[in-house]
Design an enzyme around this catalytic site. Structure first.
Site, PDB file in Angstrom:
ATOM      1  CB  SER A 123      -4.616   7.486  35.748  1.00  0.00           C
ATOM      2  OG  SER A 123      -5.978   7.594  36.092  1.00  0.00           O
ATOM      3  CE1 TYR A 147      -4.507   1.787  37.502  1.00  0.00           C
ATOM      4  CE2 TYR A 147      -5.962   3.635  38.008  1.00  0.00           C
ATOM      5  CZ  TYR A 147      -5.144   2.969  37.125  1.00  0.00           C
ATOM      6  OH  TYR A 147      -4.934   3.481  35.858  1.00  0.00           O
ATOM      7  CE  LYS A 151      -1.607   3.665  35.938  1.00  0.00           C
ATOM      8  NZ  LYS A 151      -0.823   3.253  34.776  1.00  0.00           N
TER       9      LYS A 151
END
Ligand code: NAD
Ligand code: WQD
Length: 335
Positions: A123, A147, A151
């Site tokens: 991302s 989050y 990643k």
């Protein structure tokens, strides 16, 4: 190829699975349906005119994964993850366990089955607040929430896994802001509860499911004060996975690619474009900045353009029109 798509029932996984089936690949999907509906997979098969194999299971379970690898797998496209930034700040361990734990378990089971090709959903969040835009893949990585940390850690784990095996190949795809839906209106993004992301929120306001869009700040140093992002059509994103697979087959080692159009739009521009596509007025209220938001983030997609021969083909009008078709035809999503 015989492909395993983790998280294939989700928003990006369902669109990707349609293209993989249409290209003639054999597709197995593993998904625990924690954020998706089995109806998405029915519609994927209807659109592609071919069937796939569905294993309802969890990527944190070796047993479930072993079932998915039965019969042989040539490459894995790993999309399964939790992705709500706000929730990740409240429940970081849930995110570490699901996203990082799931990826480690997946790589372990891949090793047992001798599978050495992996395409991974990363991302743009790994860039955090970039020093300058558009960002290239070699820009400094600095995450701003749990989050995003998952990643970044998963990227690093995959790089190390790949480096340890001379024949292994991994492709890290850094998605910018995926929006839109399949042009048929049969599959699309179906957030549970109140949407976190801009486009599904706008679509629900246009439909009358929500009263107004809260614009998270209009005092950013951008063209009109609202946040600027690089939105890309989910069908273009799906297509990038086919190109990434082809690249993985031909190139051992670990590659990383930005996936975006290279063009940014502000929140106000997104609202205006959606008003044109839907013929509806989108009521907006200006609120304060959302914690953790950056003012502007856009991709330099040159590497993907040149090395993967991938380029985003859909413009903003198509992104809005396709989102609106999906939303109108499925006012309450897959329910
Ligand atoms: P999504 O929630 O629609 O799809 C993810 C799927 O994974 C869901 O179907 C969910 O049920 C499944 N899943 C989650 N944890 C699982 C587990 N432990 N075992 C099995 N299945 C599990 O999300 P999406 O938008 O399609 O995102 C797909 C991937 O792309 C994710 O990895 C996400 O982090 C990444 N990504 C998404 C965006 C975005 O804005 N949508 C942007 C950048 C990266
Ligand atoms: C876009 C713009 C908001 C909602 C997130 C994740 C990122 C990636 C993609 C997974 C911003 C504004 C939004 C609203 C608003 N996901 N906005 N009102 O924040 O760029 O990225 O999704 O990897 O990791 O952080 O996308 O769609 O939430 O926001 O004004 O109700 O819209 O402030 O400027 P974002 P978004």
């Amino acid at each position: 190829m015989r492909l395993l798509v983790t998280g294939g029932a989700g928003y990006i996984g369902s669109h990707t699975s349609v293209l993989l089936l249409e290209a003639g690949h054999d597709v197995t999907v593993i998904d625990n349906l924690c954020n998706s509906s089995p109806m998405a997979l029915e519609r994927v098969q209807e659109l592609a005119g071919r069937s796939l194999r569905f294993v309802e299971g969890d990527v944190r379970s070796r047993e479930d994964l072993n079932r998915a690898f039965e019969g042989g797998i040539d490459a894995v496209i790993h999309l399964a993850a939790l992705k709500a930034v706000g929730e990740s700040c409240e429940k970081p361990l849930r995110y570490f366990e699901n996203n990082i734990g799931g990826t480690i378990c997946l790589m372990q089971v891949m090793e047992v089955h001798g599978v050495q090709r992996l395409v991974f959903s990363s991302s743009a969040t790994v860039y955090g607040q970039a020093e300058s835009v558009p960002v290239r893949e070699d820009a400094p990585l600095r995450v701003t929430n749990p989050y995003g940390r998952t990643k970044l850690v998963m990227e690093q784990l995959i790089q190390d896994w790949c480096a340890a095996q001379p024949k292994a190949s991994a492709v890290l795809l850094r998605y910018f802001n995926p929006v839109g839906a399949h042009p048929s209106g049969r599959i699309g993004e179906d957030p549970r509860g109140e949407p976190n992301n801009l486009m599904p929120y706008i679509a629900q306001v246009a439909l009358g499911r929500r009263e107004f869009l809260r614009v998270h700040g209009d005092d950013y140093p951008t063209i009109d004060g609202t946040g600027v992002r690089d939105y890309l059509h989910v069908m273009d994103l799906a297509d990038a996975h086919l190109k990434a697979l082809k690249y993985a087959v031909a190139n051992p080692g670990c590659g990383v690619f930005n996936l975006g159009t290279g063009r940014g739009y502000s929140v106000r521009e997104m609202v205006a474009a959606f008003e044109v596509a839907s013929g509806r007025e989108i009521h907006c209220r200006i609120g304060g900045r959302r914690a953790g938001d950056v003012s502007e983030l856009t991709a330099d997609p040159s590497r993907a353009n040149e090395i993967l021969s991938w380029r985003a083909a859909h413009d903003l009008a198509a992104m809005c029109a396709d989102t609106w078709r999906w939303q109108q035809q499925n006012p309450t999503g897959y329910e």
